[in-house]
Design a protein around this motif. Structure first.
Motif, PDB file in Angstrom:
ATOM      1  N   PRO A 159       0.811  -1.217   0.000  1.00 42.25           N
ATOM      2  CA  PRO A 159       0.000   0.000   0.000  1.00 42.25           C
ATOM      3  C   PRO A 159       0.844   1.266   0.000  1.00 42.25           C
ATOM      4  CG  PRO A 159       0.042  -0.956   2.190  1.00 42.25           C
ATOM      5  CD  PRO A 159       0.728  -1.943   1.285  1.00 42.25           C
ATOM      6  N   ARG A 211      -4.624   0.695  -4.634  1.00 34.06           N
ATOM      7  CA  ARG A 211      -5.474  -0.499  -4.650  1.00 34.06           C
ATOM      8  C   ARG A 211      -6.320  -0.540  -5.916  1.00 34.06           C
ATOM      9  NH1 ARG A 211     -10.587  -1.802  -3.411  1.00 34.06           N
ATOM     10  NH2 ARG A 211     -11.086   0.321  -2.731  1.00 34.06           N
ATOM     11  N   LEU A 212      -6.912   0.596  -6.282  1.00 35.06           N
ATOM     12  CA  LEU A 212      -7.746   0.640  -7.482  1.00 35.06           C
ATOM     13  C   LEU A 212      -6.913   0.509  -8.748  1.00 35.06           C
ATOM     14  CD1 LEU A 212     -10.231   3.454  -6.389  1.00 35.06           C
ATOM     15  CD2 LEU A 212     -10.686   0.997  -6.532  1.00 35.06           C
ATOM     16  N   SER A 270      -4.381   8.094   3.021  1.00 36.07           N
ATOM     17  CA  SER A 270      -5.418   7.123   2.680  1.00 36.07           C
ATOM     18  C   SER A 270      -5.770   7.187   1.204  1.00 36.07           C
ATOM     19  CB  SER A 270      -6.670   7.361   3.529  1.00 36.07           C
ATOM     20  OG  SER A 270      -6.409   7.094   4.885  1.00 36.07           O
ATOM     21  N   ALA A 271      -5.751   8.396   0.642  1.00 39.93           N
ATOM     22  CA  ALA A 271      -6.037   8.543  -0.786  1.00 39.93           C
ATOM     23  C   ALA A 271      -4.999   7.810  -1.623  1.00 39.93           C
ATOM     24  CB  ALA A 271      -6.077  10.027  -1.160  1.00 39.93           C
ATOM     25  N   ILE A 322      -3.174   5.199  -0.669  1.00 37.29           N
ATOM     26  CA  ILE A 322      -3.365   3.760  -0.483  1.00 37.29           C
ATOM     27  C   ILE A 322      -4.525   3.247  -1.334  1.00 37.29           C
ATOM     28  CG2 ILE A 322      -4.098   2.012   1.198  1.00 37.29           C
ATOM     29  CD1 ILE A 322      -2.486   3.592   3.298  1.00 37.29           C
ATOM     30  N   GLU A 323      -5.653   3.965  -1.291  1.00 33.89           N
ATOM     31  CA  GLU A 323      -6.824   3.531  -2.047  1.00 33.89           C
ATOM     32  C   GLU A 323      -6.595   3.650  -3.550  1.00 33.89           C
ATOM     33  OE1 GLU A 323      -9.602   1.986  -0.974  1.00 33.89           O
ATOM     34  OE2 GLU A 323      -8.442   1.902   0.876  1.00 33.89           O
ATOM     35  N   THR A 324      -5.863   4.689  -3.955  1.00 33.88           N
ATOM     36  CA  THR A 324      -5.558   4.838  -5.383  1.00 33.88           C
ATOM     37  C   THR A 324      -4.711   3.676  -5.871  1.00 33.88           C
ATOM     38  OG1 THR A 324      -5.695   7.251  -5.276  1.00 33.88           O
ATOM     39  CG2 THR A 324      -4.460   6.311  -7.112  1.00 33.88           C
TER      40      THR A 324
END
Length: 284
Positions: A112, A227-228, A220-221, A223-225
């Motif tokens: 991540p 992941r996507l 967090s943005a 990490i999520e980016t």
């Protein structure tokens, strides 16, 4: 960043230092051009695991000491590897060892944390594969890059998915099937390197600016980016990637025991391998 903790010995193959939100992972065998032997791969893998588990870490920064980033896989102990007995599961030990690098690269890609490679010198084979597996890279124009495996009878199967994901099939095909070395300018043109620097001072400045940009984004943005992005940009993942890497390790072991015996001997003797034949001169 003026606080630092070191989690690995400076005498080891990899030096790991945390500076605030950045985990600095430095290849640390400059006298041998930072080869990717089992001890180095294990240390790299441990560092990525460490960074992934530490909430304070937001960036995995890969660098290397000395003149070279990494010469790639270590074939200095080839005869010992050829003579090693099968494992308790009957698996070829060469395949099992080769597979560990694919595991590491897959773990790095799945981390991540944002990974950044800073390339100050030549990066060959697995060294170039490490760069391809990182999220972002910056390198010197004078550095050289290449995938020499096929030229010595080997197959870069463990790094291939990550190379193709970064530079695409056409460029990967061209570089791997010809053994061509390219400079940083060409590496930047094809996307192997994201940012180009022309000297050490510019490399340091570009790295600082890059890190500032990454650390200026929401944790967090990011990490999520990531992941996507893995979902849309890496169709070969999970069980499919694991199955591919298993097969590729078997192919590598077969090549190590056949063509690569001659290929490595020829490379060490600075001669053409027996399978190399003169190219015909085409005339109109």
């Amino acid at each position: 960043m003026d606080t630092a903790t070191t989690s690995a010995s400076a005498a080891g193959p990899v030096r790991v230092t945390r500076r605030d939100a950045v985990l600095h992972i430095e290849l640390n065998r400059p006298e041998a051009r930072n080869p990717l032997g089992p001890d180095t791969v294990a240390a790299l893998d441990a560092a990525v695991r460490e960074g992934g588990a530490d909430d304070a870490v937001r960036v995995l920064l890969f660098t290397a000491s000395g003149d070279a980033f990494s010469a790639g896989g270590n074939l200095a102990n080839m005869q010992d590897r050829l003579g090693a007995p099968p494992g308790s599961d009957g698996r070829d030990p060469i395949a099992a060892g080769n597979r560990l690098y694919g595991d590491f690269l897959a773990r790095l890609c799945a981390s991540p944390k944002v990974s950044v490679a800073v390339v100050q010198g030549h990066a060959m084979g697995g060294g170039a594969g490490l760069i391809c597996a990182c999220d972002i890279s910056v390198g010197l124009a004078g550095a050289r890059y290449g995938f020499p495996e096929a030229a010595i009878g080997l197959v870069p199967g463990q790094i291939l998915p990550f190379v193709v994901a970064r530079i695409g099939v056409p460029a990967a095909r061209r570089l791997i099937l010809t053994g061509q070395r390219i400079d940083g300018i060409e590496a930047h043109r094809i996307g192997l390197i994201d940012y180009l620097a022309h000297d050490a001072a510019e490399l340091a400045d570009r790295t600082s600016a890059l890190l500032s940009g990454v650390l200026g984004c929401g944790p967090s943005a990011s990490i999520e980016t990531k992941r996507l992005l893995r979902q849309v940009a890496q169709p070969q993942a999970g069980a499919a990637l694991a199955s591919y890497l298993d097969e590729a390790a078997g192919v590598f072991a077969h090549q190590m025991r056949t063509e690569a015996v001659e290929g490595v001997a020829a490379s060490r003797a600075r001669r053409k391998p027996q399978w190399a034949v003169p190219a015909p001169r085409l005339t109109h």
